[in-house]
Enzyme design. Structure first.
Site, PDB file in Angstrom:
ATOM      1  N   ASP A 288       0.872  -1.172   0.000  1.00 24.83           N
ATOM      2  CA  ASP A 288       0.000   0.000   0.000  1.00 24.83           C
ATOM      3  C   ASP A 288       0.912   1.226   0.000  1.00 24.83           C
ATOM      4  O   ASP A 288       2.087   1.137   0.356  1.00 24.83           O
ATOM      5  CB  ASP A 288      -0.885  -0.037   1.247  1.00 24.83           C
ATOM      6  CG  ASP A 288      -1.627   1.267   1.485  1.00 24.83           C
ATOM      7  OD1 ASP A 288      -2.328   1.722   0.563  1.00 24.83           O
ATOM      8  OD2 ASP A 288      -1.485   1.835   2.594  1.00 24.83           O
TER       9      ASP A 288
ATOM     10  N   ASP B 287      -0.193   5.044   0.869  1.00 26.94           N
ATOM     11  CA  ASP B 287      -0.455   6.095   1.853  1.00 26.94           C
ATOM     12  C   ASP B 287      -0.222   5.613   3.281  1.00 26.94           C
ATOM     13  O   ASP B 287      -0.839   4.650   3.742  1.00 26.94           O
ATOM     14  CB  ASP B 287      -1.886   6.613   1.717  1.00 26.94           C
ATOM     15  CG  ASP B 287      -2.127   7.253   0.358  1.00 26.94           C
ATOM     16  OD1 ASP B 287      -1.146   7.523  -0.350  1.00 26.94           O
ATOM     17  OD2 ASP B 287      -3.307   7.486   0.018  1.00 26.94           O
TER      18      ASP B 287
ATOM     19  N   THR C  98      -2.602   0.730  -4.658  1.00 24.56           N
ATOM     20  CA  THR C  98      -3.103   1.930  -4.010  1.00 24.56           C
ATOM     21  C   THR C  98      -4.372   2.471  -4.659  1.00 24.56           C
ATOM     22  O   THR C  98      -4.614   2.234  -5.840  1.00 24.56           O
ATOM     23  CB  THR C  98      -2.014   3.031  -4.052  1.00 24.56           C
ATOM     24  OG1 THR C  98      -2.540   4.254  -3.536  1.00 24.56           O
ATOM     25  CG2 THR C  98      -1.530   3.268  -5.481  1.00 24.56           C
TER      26      THR C  98
ATOM     27  N   ASN D 203      -8.594  -1.324   6.370  1.00 22.18           N
ATOM     28  CA  ASN D 203      -9.343  -1.424   5.114  1.00 22.18           C
ATOM     29  C   ASN D 203      -8.686  -2.416   4.152  1.00 22.18           C
ATOM     30  O   ASN D 203      -9.333  -2.927   3.239  1.00 22.18           O
ATOM     31  CB  ASN D 203      -9.432  -0.053   4.430  1.00 22.18           C
ATOM     32  CG  ASN D 203     -10.344   0.899   5.169  1.00 22.18           C
ATOM     33  OD1 ASN D 203     -11.356   0.500   5.727  1.00 22.18           O
ATOM     34  ND2 ASN D 203      -9.961   2.170   5.199  1.00 22.18           N
TER      35      ASN D 203
END
Length: 297
Positions: A46, A48, A153, A224
């Protein structure tokens, strides 16, 4: 599950699958890289708050706004649609569709070449110094072991590809914005590459590249991304939010936190706000409007 709920859930699965397939199809392998020696294992990161401090879409939107790529009114309009959807539009299919399509609507009419060129400059000025050294070292370790490394992402594929190339990674999978003859329509292909869609992207890429997911690794800061983390044999939580940290501890997953205590607390608040906006459109819009309003006072 009620009869009325079933079509909505199926539709969400279809959108996630389409977003994942589109992202996997857009994943580019750098020609300059040597052929990996381990063809069945890979690592997925990922971006961020995992690879980079903060939200890449926020840094991109702020840089584009400074360059007059879009107006404050355009980004505020996209932010309003996203906020309205989250507050009162959940039960209205028209609002759901409008909010989804507005996620990257502010780039409509611009060319892919424009976004890629500006993205390179914005990476240098706003993103390069925000890369977490510890996460970058983990990615390099996988490369040194002969494995391929992809970013996964919700950010636009264009900026995700720039980050991957600058870090010397294999490639990237991100949200795919529709374009015709090199001009953005403002619509998405499928849905945002977020949550379950990331898992679909990895599944599609693994099938295409012959990867054994049991031998693969995945890294994220957010709960998430549990669908993505749970599908590989080596999941790892990086700078995790509270829910992910608790889940990782319970499952015996690796955990790395590169933040100081103060930074961790601040980053947790920012991450929660950005996650609520999903793509960062709301965060970027509110920031731009707030800055403009304060300048007028």
């Amino acid at each position: 599950m009620t009869r009325s709920e079933r079509p909505k859930r199926l539709n969400l699965q279809q959108r996630s699958a389409l977003a994942g397939e589109a992202a996997a199809a857009s994943a580019e392998v750098e020609n300059a890289l040597m052929t990996p020696s381990d063809l069945t294992a890979a690592a997925f990161f990922d971006v961020d708050n995992t690879v980079m401090q903060g939200a890449s879409i926020f840094h991109l939107a702020r840089g584009l706004h400074r360059r007059k790529f879009f107006t404050t009114r355009e980004i505020a309009g996209a932010a309003w649609k996203q906020a309205y959807f989250r507050i009162v539009g959940v039960e209205d299919p028209e609002h759901v569709a409008e909010a989804r399509s507005s996620a990257l609507s502010f780039i409509a009419g611009h060319t892919t070449a424009e976004l890629e060129e500006l993205g390179e400059a914005i990476f240098d000025e706003a993103m390069a110094h925000r890369i977490w050294p510890g996460t970058r070292a983990l990615a390099q370790l996988h490369l040194d072991e002969g494995k391929r490394v992809w970013l996964v992402t919700a950010a636009p594929i264009e900026i995700a590809s720039i980050i991957a190339r600058r870090l010397g990674l294999t490639g990237a999978m991100g949200t795919v914005a529709e374009h015709v003859d090199g001009v953005y329509t403002g619509q998405l292909v499928g849905d945002l590459l977020h949550g379950p869609a990331k898992a679909e992207a990895i599944k599609a890429l693994a099938a295409r590249e012959g990867l054994d997911l049991a031998r693969c690794s995945a890294y994220s800061d957010s709960s998430n991304d549990l669908p993505m983390l749970s599908m590989v044999g080596d999941p790892c939580a990086i700078n995790p939010d509270a829910r992910l940290r608790a889940h990782a501890k319970a499952q015996g997953w690796r955990i790395h936190d590169y933040r100081t205590g103060r930074k961790a607390a601040r980053a947790g608040l920012v991450a929660a706000a950005v996650a609520g906006a999903v793509t960062g459109a709301v965060a970027a819009g509110v920031s731009v409007r707030g800055r403009d309003r304060s300048a007028q006072m």
